[in-house]
Design an enzyme around this catalytic site. Structure first.
Site, PDB file in Angstrom:
ATOM      1  CG  ASP A 536      25.997 -30.224  12.855  1.00  0.00           C
ATOM      2  OD1 ASP A 536      27.072 -29.741  12.443  1.00  0.00           O
ATOM      3  OD2 ASP A 536      25.153 -29.604  13.521  1.00  0.00           O
ATOM      4  CG  ASP A 579      29.221 -28.411  14.793  1.00  0.00           C
ATOM      5  OD1 ASP A 579      29.489 -28.315  13.560  1.00  0.00           O
ATOM      6  OD2 ASP A 579      28.239 -27.885  15.332  1.00  0.00           O
TER       7      ASP A 579
END
Length: 657
Positions: A536, A579
């Site tokens: 992430d 993301d």
């Protein structure tokens, strides 16, 4: 035809027999008033007794003819005896000589008729003793004139009858051939039909033996049927009597085979006593497709004089060969259509390339003996290489591989010429298949879609020789396969788009779910390790807020490139959402997965630049290892927990779940 001629001759014999009967009946009546009449009556009685015997054998159509001919000299002798005992020159019985002059004209040639007339004149001279009487010579002159006239008339009559017979003969032959044509329609096989044609030919030609043979693609003659000979199998016409007929395109006649140079393939003609041979080429247009032959002992009429019969029989054999060929082609076409329909159903219901090509191979192998099979596809913008998409050789499937197209190889020839290629016993040294063996024969066919060559398909055998029919089958299959392969390629492209993230060109979440389940199943089945990384971005929100979404997208693309460089070919990286990125690491334990995550973290740490500004971008990584009986969802949840643990611990780090 001979029976009809004999019957006409028999009617003539019957008329002559009746005339002779009348002759001797008149002689018996005339003898009533002359001395020694009992001698005449005895002669008449003997004649009638012989006639009764002959008439009892009327079924023998030649017997009456022989009787009439034998009776001519006997007639002359008996008439002469009758003249002598009934007055000599004074007897009027000499008039009976005129009938025998007529009989001589009917039965004899000019030569024998002349000698017969001379014999009658001499017999009358001896019986009458009228040498010194001028009237005797007058009678001799009249009898001689009658003999000459009768001989001339007999010759003319025989010529007229012969001309009528010869003119009617072709019509009779045509009628016989027509009847034969009607009868062979009921027969099914070519050998049976030709056997019947030969049997009829032997009867019409009054000959003992015959055979018919077809021309093969190997340049040999192959027997169809025979009667009365030792012909069998195939033979080279250059070593037999048939060669002249095949080169001259006309009927070839051997009047006496014994006078010709002996040949290797003589069919037993001379050993059976056959000396006469006629050969008729079987012509389909301008093409020779075989030979028809008749042989036997020499007859009075040469075999080649029966051109009407020979050409008629040959035409019938040609028609039957044509019919058999058309029937075979029809059956072959029907079978090919059925096979292609089945192949079409098999290949068109498979859109996954590997399954499609395996099914295509199986469909071809069901119809054709195949030791090797491959499908090679062209590569866009790379004409020097080809993708060997599917390769099967001697029981083994080989993985796809990009290969260089060697100059002069069969594959190159097919791709350049856009034509199928059949190779037999002349394969050169090309290593065509996975085992690198040189096949005995091979077929190559281009794969063409909408006029564009998209590849090549090949079948090969180490045991048999393929032929033109096999090549036609493979080419027909290839034409259908090209459509199916193109559809599979489009499906692959569509599926790839559906499973690929548009921004990073990594797999998307759907792709991740499919691969993860497959990887879990593989780990369970093989009892191997499996690890998962969940990544992430710690900085995406700040980058978007400060520099905009274009800068944020660039950050994600850089991260995707780093991930791509840091993993193996067998690993799978996907953009899961926003993301978040995931990496599936098959056959990888947790410690090794942590090292991969750390390598990616270090490379991303603070290295994002935007418009000459360095941005301190970082990532957090969570790692988890699969342990049965975990599910794919449980493995992902473990990695997710580890990733959030890394964030809670201050971000920019790798944590294990």
């Amino acid at each position: 035809m001979r029976e009809q001629s004999i019957w006409q001759r028999f009617e003539t014999d019957d008329v002559i027999w009746a005339s002779r009967s009348l002759e001797w009946t008149l002689a018996a009546i005339f003898a009533v008033t002359v001395p020694f009449r009992w001698v005449v009556w005895i002669i008449v009685g003997l004649y009638w007794a012989a006639s009764v015997i002959v008439r009892q054998h009327r079924h023998n159509k030649n017997m009456l003819s022989r009787f009439n001919m034998v009776m001519i000299p006997i007639d002359v002798f008996l008439i002469s005896v009758g003249i002598h005992i009934t007055g000599g020159f004074a007897s009027q019985a000499f008039l009976l000589y005129t009938l025998d002059l007529l009989f001589l004209a009917v039965y004899s040639s000019i030569f024998w008729a002349a000698w017969g007339t001379l014999g009658i004149l001499l017999a009358y001279a001896l019986a009458s003793h009228g040498w010194n009487n001028p009237q005797f010579w007058w009678r001799e002159l009249i009898l001689g004139f009658l003999g000459i006239t009768a001989t001339a008339l007999g010759l003319s009559m025989r010529q007229t009858i012969r001309a009528l017979y010869n003119s009617s003969l072709p019509m009779e032959q045509i009628q016989a051939l027509k009847s034969l044509q009607e009868s062979v329609v009921k027969l099914s096989s070519l050998p049976a039909v030709v056997q019947t044609i030969l049997q009829t030919g032997l009867q019409l030609l009054d000959i003992e033996a015959g055979y018919a043979a077809k021309w093969t693609t190997s340049g040999k003659l192959k027997l169809i049927a025979q009667i009365g000979l030792d012909v069998e199998g195939e033979w080279d016409p250059r070593e037999s009597y048939e060669l002249p007929a095949l080169t001259s395109l006309d009927i070839t006649y051997f009047k006496n085979l014994a006078s010709h140079e002996s040949v290797k393939v003589g069919h037993g003609l001379l050993s059976r006593g056959y000396r006469e041979l006629v050969l008729v080429p079987l012509k389909d247009g301008d093409q020779i497709i075989g030979i028809l032959a008749f042989a036997g002992v020499r007859k009075k009429t040469p075999l080649n004089d029966h051109r009407v019969i020979l050409e008629g029989l040959a035409d019938m054999v040609v028609n039957q060969i044509r019919f058999e060929g058309a029937q075979a082609n029809s059956l072959k076409r029907g079978r090919l259509l059925a096979v292609l329909e089945r192949v079409g159903r098999i290949v068109n219901r498979n859109l996954e390339m590997e399954t499609l090509l395996r099914s295509l191979h199986q469909a071809v192998a069901d119809e054709l003996e195949t030791d090797s099979f491959f499908v090679a596809l062209t590569l866009p913008n790379d004409p020097g290489h080809i993708l060997m998409q599917y390769l099967y050789d001697e029981g083994k499937e080989y993985p796809p591989e990009v290969l260089a197209i060697g100059p002069g190889t069969p594959t190159e020839q097919v791709l350049l010429r856009n034509e199928p290629l059949l190779l037999r016993d002349n394969m050169g040294t090309s290593q065509l298949t996975g085992s690198f063996r040189v096949p005995k024969s091979a077929i190559f066919s281009p794969l063409v879609y909408e006029g564009r060559i998209i590849g090549a398909m090949s079948v090969q055998s180490y045991r048999i020789d393929y032929d033109d029919d096999h090549m036609e089958f493979v080419s027909s299959v290839a034409s259908q396969a090209a459509i199916a392969i193109q559809n599979a390629q489009l499906y692959q492209k569509t599926e790839s788009i559906a499973l690929t993230d548009y921004l990073t060109n990594l797999g998307n979440s759907r792709h991740f779910s499919l691969v993860l389940r497959s990887a879990v199943d593989y780990a369970v089945a093989t009892n191997t390790a499996l690890s998962l990384l969940l990544i992430d971005s710690d900085s995406l929100k700040q980058i978007n807020d400060r520099y905009g979404h274009i800068a944020g997208d660039t950050h994600l693309q850089i991260l995707a490139n780093v991930i791509r460089r840091s993993i193996r070919d067998r690993d799978t990286a996907c953009r899961y959402a926003g993301d978040e990125f995931v990496i599936i690491l098959p056959e990888t334990e947790l410690n090794e997965a942590l090292r991969v995550g750390e390598r990616i973290r270090r490379e991303m740490d603070g290295k994002f630049a935007w418009k000459d500004s360095m941005i301190g971008a970082t990532i957090s990584v969570g790692a988890a290892e699969f342990h049965p009986p975990m599910t794919a969802e449980e493995l992902f949840a473990a990695a997710d927990r580890a990733m959030y643990a890394a964030k809670r611990q201050g971000k920019n780090r790798v944590a294990a779940g």
